[in-house]
Design an enzyme around this catalytic site. Structure first.
Site, PDB file in Angstrom:
ATOM      1  N   SER A   1       0.862  -1.204   0.000  1.00 23.83           N
ATOM      2  CA  SER A   1       0.000   0.000   0.000  1.00 23.83           C
ATOM      3  C   SER A   1       0.888   1.241   0.000  1.00 23.83           C
ATOM      4  O   SER A   1       0.620   2.210  -0.725  1.00 23.83           O
ATOM      5  CB  SER A   1      -0.879   0.060   1.243  1.00 23.83           C
ATOM      6  OG  SER A   1      -1.542  -1.138   1.428  1.00 23.83           O
ATOM      7  N   ALA A   2       1.929   1.194   0.835  1.00 17.67           N
ATOM      8  CA  ALA A   2       2.849   2.337   0.890  1.00 17.67           C
ATOM      9  C   ALA A   2       3.590   2.471  -0.431  1.00 17.67           C
ATOM     10  O   ALA A   2       3.775   3.576  -0.955  1.00 17.67           O
ATOM     11  CB  ALA A   2       3.843   2.153   2.032  1.00 17.67           C
ATOM     12  N   ALA A   3       4.015   1.331  -0.994  1.00 17.29           N
ATOM     13  CA  ALA A   3       4.758   1.378  -2.259  1.00 17.29           C
ATOM     14  C   ALA A   3       3.881   1.961  -3.369  1.00 17.29           C
ATOM     15  O   ALA A   3       4.333   2.791  -4.171  1.00 17.29           O
ATOM     16  CB  ALA A   3       5.248  -0.023  -2.634  1.00 17.29           C
TER      17      ALA A   3
ATOM     18  N   ASP B   1       6.041   2.854   6.873  1.00 18.31           N
ATOM     19  CA  ASP B   1       6.045   2.150   5.580  1.00 18.31           C
ATOM     20  C   ASP B   1       6.394   3.094   4.429  1.00 18.31           C
ATOM     21  O   ASP B   1       7.136   2.737   3.509  1.00 18.31           O
ATOM     22  CB  ASP B   1       4.669   1.516   5.311  1.00 18.31           C
ATOM     23  CG  ASP B   1       4.397   0.331   6.225  1.00 18.31           C
ATOM     24  OD1 ASP B   1       5.198   0.091   7.148  1.00 18.31           O
ATOM     25  OD2 ASP B   1       3.375  -0.360   6.012  1.00 18.31           O
TER      26      ASP B   1
END
Ligand code: MEV
Length: 336
Positions: free
Chosen positions: A121-123, A164
């Protein structure tokens, strides 16, 4: 114009959940990446393509409601919708930041399972912000990208630490402690063999659901849960010294304690626990769930025992894969 960026996934070595409440964490970027390509369009539409998250040319009006969308199966709804929410919010955050928006085609490709506790999700948030910013004509400033990626996660999940989005932006291995608006971040050199095997099992809940559950547990038993968070913060400080001294054995012991504390918060599952214990029996120095939990991934620190631990994870019902740590952060990929 067309821009492709890639962003690493991550494993939280120690400290997930407590980091949401201001405690420090140790986290490392892994050698599996998410690739985001953003390409300008002549109209103001956003079109998203991804085989990995089953989005085949989904069309959206910029700033408008999703027009129509068919799910492959109802069970896959959250798997399909979650990444979409991060992409759309990241576009909105970047457009607002620069006071400018244009239509775009967005292509997403992932080398790891999406929504498995590996920071996808962070990526996706960081990669979309970075590539769309470049499309809008702005140079990538890593601190700004990390901040906008974090704003995206907070907007989608309601709660998120900067961990993250920081690790996927900067890469390497980081000690991170949230402090006001700007987290304290220290880059850590890993001087010894930290070979790790991950075990994956189907996710039962989304990150947002688990974060809400932990918050409810904390509201219900504030004193007890705060003590658990404090203990996690303390063991992260100990582990920071172990990693610097090159002492994986003591680091592994702290991973085991951390798993017990996470289990006490109710974020582990039977499937995760089975992989965690099986890998210890197979010689791992330490093992714990990694990420938000509720299924997803566990990590076993197992220099010299990677083969045995992989087999044990498989026999316990999981999908094992070896990862290397301290991978590079966000980068622009050469034009294909
Ligand atoms: C999720 O990868 C890690 C959590 O600590 C949430 C966060 O830090 O935002 C559970």
């Amino acid at each position: 114009m067309r821009v492709t960026v890639s962003v690493p996934g991550k494993v939280t070595l120690l400290g997930e959940h407590a980091v949401v409440y201001g405690k420090p964490a140790l986290v490392s970027a892994i050698n599996r990446r998410v690739y985001i390509t953003v390409e300008g369009r002549d109209d103001s539409n956003i079109k998203i393509f991804s085989n990995d998250i089953k989005l085949q040319g989904l069309s959206l009006k910029l700033n408008g409601e999703m027009s129509s969308f068919e799910f492959e199966t109802w069970e896959k709804k959250s798997q399909i919708l979650e990444p979409l929410r991060y992409i759309l919010k990241a576009l909105e955050v970047a457009a607002q930041h620069y006071g400018k928006k244009i239509g775009a085609n967005i292509m997403v490709r992932s080398e790891m399972p999406i929504g498995a506790g590996l920071g996808t999700s962070a990526a996706i948030s960081v990669g979309t912000v970075a590539a769309y910013s470049a499309l809008l004509g702005h140079e990538m400033n890593l601190n700004e990208v990390a901040r906008m990626g974090h704003a995206t996660e907070v907007a989608v999940q309601g709660i998120a630490s900067p961990m993250d989005t920081a690790i996927t932006t900067f890469g390497g291995t980081l000690y991170i402690k949230p402090e006001g608006t700007k987290p304290f971040i220290e880059r850590i050199d890993v001087p010894c063999d930290f070979t790790s095997v991950l075990g994956y099992t189907q996710r039962e809940e989304t990150t947002s659901q688990i974060l809400r559950r932990v918050k409810a547990a904390k509201d219900q038993n504030p004193k007890v849960v705060e003590l658990i968070m404090d203990a996690i913060g303390l063991l992260v400080e100990e582990a920071r010294s172990c990693i610097k001294k090159g002492d994986p054995k003591s680091f592994g012991d702290l991973m085991n304690i951390n798993h017990g504390l996470l289990d006490s918060l109710g974020v582990s599952t039977r499937a995760l626990n089975e992989m965690v214990y099986a890998s210890r029996s197979a010689g791992a120095l330490g093992s714990k769930l990694t990420g938000a939990g509720g299924g997803g991934c566990m990590i076993a620190l197992c220099p010299d025992r990677a083969k045995e631990v992989s087999l044990a994870i498989k026999l316990a019902g999981g999908v094992p894969f070896e990862v290397s740590l301290s991978s590079p952060g966000l980068r622009v990929e050469p034009p294909s």
